[in-house]
Design an enzyme around this catalytic site. Sequence first.
Site, PDB file in Angstrom:
ATOM      1  CG  ASP A  11      -1.843   1.226   1.247  1.00  0.00           C
ATOM      2  OD1 ASP A  11      -2.600   1.396   0.276  1.00  0.00           O
ATOM      3  OD2 ASP A  11      -1.806   2.011   2.211  1.00  0.00           O
ATOM      4  CB  SER A  12       0.190   4.746  -0.961  1.00  0.00           C
ATOM      5  OG  SER A  12      -1.010   4.945  -0.230  1.00  0.00           O
ATOM      6  CE1 TYR A  43       3.204   5.542  -3.267  1.00  0.00           C
ATOM      7  CE2 TYR A  43       2.126   3.645  -4.290  1.00  0.00           C
ATOM      8  CZ  TYR A  43       3.224   4.191  -3.635  1.00  0.00           C
ATOM      9  OH  TYR A  43       4.314   3.405  -3.355  1.00  0.00           O
ATOM     10  N   GLY A  44      -2.239   9.201  -4.598  1.00  0.00           N
ATOM     11  CA  GLY A  44      -3.356   9.764  -5.363  1.00  0.00           C
ATOM     12  C   GLY A  44      -3.013  10.884  -6.329  1.00  0.00           C
ATOM     13  CG  ASN A  75      -9.105   1.546  -3.692  1.00  0.00           C
ATOM     14  OD1 ASN A  75     -10.050   1.013  -4.244  1.00  0.00           O
ATOM     15  ND2 ASN A  75      -8.889   1.413  -2.389  1.00  0.00           N
ATOM     16  CB  THR A  76      -3.834   5.233  -6.120  1.00  0.00           C
ATOM     17  OG1 THR A  76      -4.707   6.033  -5.318  1.00  0.00           O
ATOM     18  CG2 THR A  76      -3.215   6.101  -7.195  1.00  0.00           C
ATOM     19  CB  CYS A 185      -8.999   5.434  -0.547  1.00  0.00           C
ATOM     20  SG  CYS A 185      -7.377   5.717   0.200  1.00  0.00           S
ATOM     21  CB  THR A 186      -7.014   0.404   1.690  1.00  0.00           C
ATOM     22  OG1 THR A 186      -5.787   0.969   1.216  1.00  0.00           O
ATOM     23  CG2 THR A 186      -7.516  -0.628   0.692  1.00  0.00           C
TER      24      THR A 186
END
Length: 275
Positions: A11-12, A43-44, A75-76, A185-186
């Site tokens: 994940d980011s 990251y978005g 998600n990104t 988005c997590t």
Amino acid sequence: MYNKQPIGFIDSGVGGLTVVKEALKQLPNENILYVGDTARCPYGPRPAEQVIDYTWEMTRYLLARDIKMLVIACNTATAVALEEIKAALSIPVVGVILPGTRAALKTTKNNKIGIIGTVGTINSGSYEAALKQKAPQTTLASLACPKFVPIVESNEYYSSVAKKIVAETLQPLKHKQLDTLILGCTHYPLLRPIIQNVMGHSVTLIDSGAETVGEVSMLLDYFSIANAPQTAEQKICEFYTTGSANMFEKIADSWLNLTELSVTHIDLGGNIHAS
């Protein structure tokens, strides 16, 4: 035949912990390795090519640890990198978008579904495309919420500031008559109580990350790679962050309720050192 290799989660930042929380509940026998790229989060707003590069760096790090499955718990990254990584790897690769869309379509009664996510996820149109492909009659309302991830990453998600930002950001969705809202988005499930309060209890919130674990479980069975039951002492649950290990540990501790957390700072470009 049991398989002890770990499942890798990337994940980011800390958002993917919402997926791990569900994995610990649904898949208690599985060993887990998690990489959060906190130093380069969010990251978005980043260009797609950069997100793909960063996602590959995390992926390669976990491949070197011999994972049996990769979960892109972002998600990104799922929106822009999933197909490329899936095509390149011989192990199963799971993203968070499709499971979220399936759950939303199963839940909605009036076919009015909202999607909130990062700028990157919303601009990609990935949720809209997946939803329209399965149910063209659905009315969709998408909203980028760029301030949500920084709130979570700075461990402010219980604060009055968080309440104010969430209330202001979600105003455009309030009068869309939605009955279902995808948390695309997590990071967002950490803001879930506030989001629910703002949207009202007539709106069902879909946690795309939690839905993903159901798919992971199914794939473990399909490929016959599930692990045998094991004791707590045998279980591996390790977390790696490119940012502050202390900050990551605080958030992970409050969210996962694990007694002893193993958090290590890493530099994806090279050396690893414990923090």
